[in-house]
Motif scaffolding. Sequence first.
Motif, short mmCIF file in Angstrom:
data_model
loop_
_atom_site.label_atom_id
_atom_site.label_comp_id
_atom_site.label_asym_id
_atom_site.label_seq_id
_atom_site.Cartn_x
_atom_site.Cartn_y
_atom_site.Cartn_z
N GLU A 114 -7.50 -10.99 7.30
CA GLU A 114 -7.00 -11.14 8.67
C GLU A 114 -6.46 -9.84 9.26
O GLU A 114 -5.82 -9.85 10.31
CB GLU A 114 -5.93 -12.24 8.71
N GLY A 115 -6.70 -8.73 8.58
CA GLY A 115 -6.31 -7.43 9.13
C GLY A 115 -4.82 -7.18 9.15
O GLY A 115 -4.31 -6.48 10.04
N CYS A 116 -4.09 -7.73 8.18
CA CYS A 116 -2.65 -7.48 8.11
C CYS A 116 -2.40 -6.06 7.59
O CYS A 116 -3.23 -5.46 6.91
CB CYS A 116 -1.99 -8.50 7.18
N HIS A 117 -1.21 -5.54 7.91
CA HIS A 117 -0.83 -4.19 7.51
C HIS A 117 0.34 -4.22 6.53
O HIS A 117 1.17 -5.12 6.57
CB HIS A 117 -0.44 -3.36 8.73
N LYS A 118 0.38 -3.20 5.69
CA LYS A 118 1.52 -3.02 4.79
C LYS A 118 2.45 -1.98 5.39
O LYS A 118 2.01 -1.05 6.09
CB LYS A 118 1.06 -2.61 3.39
N ILE A 119 3.75 -2.14 5.13
CA ILE A 119 4.76 -1.28 5.69
C ILE A 119 5.84 -1.02 4.63
O ILE A 119 5.82 -1.61 3.55
CB ILE A 119 5.43 -1.92 6.93
N ARG A 120 6.77 -0.16 4.95
CA ARG A 120 7.99 -0.07 4.13
C ARG A 120 8.77 -1.35 4.36
O ARG A 120 8.92 -1.81 5.50
CB ARG A 120 8.82 1.15 4.55
N VAL A 121 9.29 -1.92 3.29
CA VAL A 121 10.05 -3.17 3.39
C VAL A 121 11.43 -2.97 2.76
O VAL A 121 11.71 -1.93 2.16
CB VAL A 121 9.31 -4.33 2.69
N HIS A 122 12.27 -3.97 2.92
CA HIS A 122 13.60 -3.91 2.30
C HIS A 122 13.47 -3.83 0.80
O HIS A 122 14.07 -2.98 0.14
CB HIS A 122 14.41 -5.13 2.72
N GLY A 123 12.70 -4.75 0.22
CA GLY A 123 12.36 -4.67 -1.19
C GLY A 123 13.26 -5.42 -2.15
O GLY A 123 12.88 -5.68 -3.28
N ASP A 124 14.46 -5.77 -1.71
CA ASP A 124 15.38 -6.56 -2.55
C ASP A 124 16.16 -7.49 -1.63
O ASP A 124 17.38 -7.55 -1.65
CB ASP A 124 16.33 -5.63 -3.32
N TYR A 125 15.42 -8.25 -0.86
CA TYR A 125 15.99 -8.99 0.27
C TYR A 125 16.38 -10.40 -0.14
O TYR A 125 15.56 -11.17 -0.66
CB TYR A 125 14.97 -9.04 1.40
N HIS A 126 17.63 -10.75 0.10
CA HIS A 126 18.13 -12.10 -0.13
C HIS A 126 19.39 -12.26 0.71
O HIS A 126 19.83 -11.31 1.39
CB HIS A 126 18.41 -12.35 -1.62
N PRO A 216 -0.51 -13.25 8.36
CA PRO A 216 -1.64 -14.04 8.88
C PRO A 216 -1.27 -14.83 10.13
O PRO A 216 -0.12 -15.24 10.31
CB PRO A 216 -1.98 -14.97 7.71
N ALA A 217 -2.27 -15.07 10.97
CA ALA A 217 -2.01 -15.70 12.26
C ALA A 217 -1.70 -17.19 12.14
O ALA A 217 -0.81 -17.70 12.81
CB ALA A 217 -3.21 -15.49 13.19
N SER A 218 -2.44 -17.90 11.31
CA SER A 218 -2.24 -19.35 11.22
C SER A 218 -1.14 -19.68 10.23
O SER A 218 -0.93 -18.96 9.25
CB SER A 218 -3.54 -20.04 10.81
N ARG A 219 -0.46 -20.81 10.46
CA ARG A 219 0.61 -21.21 9.55
C ARG A 219 0.04 -21.57 8.17
O ARG A 219 0.70 -21.36 7.16
CB ARG A 219 1.38 -22.40 10.12
N ALA A 220 -1.18 -22.11 8.14
CA ALA A 220 -1.78 -22.46 6.85
C ALA A 220 -2.06 -21.22 6.02
O ALA A 220 -1.74 -21.17 4.82
CB ALA A 220 -3.07 -23.25 7.08
#
Length: 266
Positions: A114-126, A216-220
């Motif tokens: 679906e053409g999603c992109h990767k980015i820098r993320v938090h990485g230890d998120y809670h 992804p665009a759809s919830r499924a």
Amino acid sequence: RHEPLGAERLGQLVRDFSAGMLTAARRLGTRTGGLHAALASEPGDPAFAPEPITAADVAQWAARIASDLALTLEALGTRLADLPPPVRACAKAMLADPSGLRASLGGLEALAAEGCHKIRVHGDYHLGQTLRTDDDFVIVDFEGEPARPLAERRAKHCALRDVAGIVRSLDYAAATALAGEAEVGAAGGIWRRLAADAFLEGYLAEVARAPVRLVPASRAALARALTPFALAKALYEVRYEIDHRPAWVAIPLRGLHRLRAGGGEA
């Protein structure tokens, strides 16, 4: 003692009692979506520029989670005798047939398709990495998981990794605050689902503003892609609890059981 409540009545009571908390969960989703949109908004900086998720990324992430699954099953088998008796039965079932968990890894394929992109993320998120203000949240502690190498913590990843961290954290909140008799546990399960849905609702509305597609665009398809990351988080939690709080290992094991049963949630 009172007469047992029916499922519909119990669900309505949980909704009514949790209205304020569900609003807060939705707001946290909005803040998280804004965080990811911001992290995807620096195309001129190679360290932060979003990059398309490739089939190679998907294969690498799936292999990593599969390795974590094997490591976790080994830890469960080795430490089975140390677990409380009720938890031991659940662990034995997991060890006997982990095929349902392995099957969930296929959901990652939607990210590249679906053409999603990767980015820098938090990485230890809670939830422990957020500070609640009067009507909002502040997100803190961006060092990633301290046990992982710095290069790995700085690597770009799917935004759903952070989303899964909050979904799993909501499960811990429900399991610790609403533990007890069957009816209380059922209320906790309802609250967990409502809170996760509210969080995702706020998240999806805000992350749609990102300059590139992150999920992804759809919830499924979103649910299928989120499942492997929730699996990875729950596997980490099992290993942590075995080493530090064996009495708590039931919480992530129940999440793994839901995934194993094909429920699409952890």
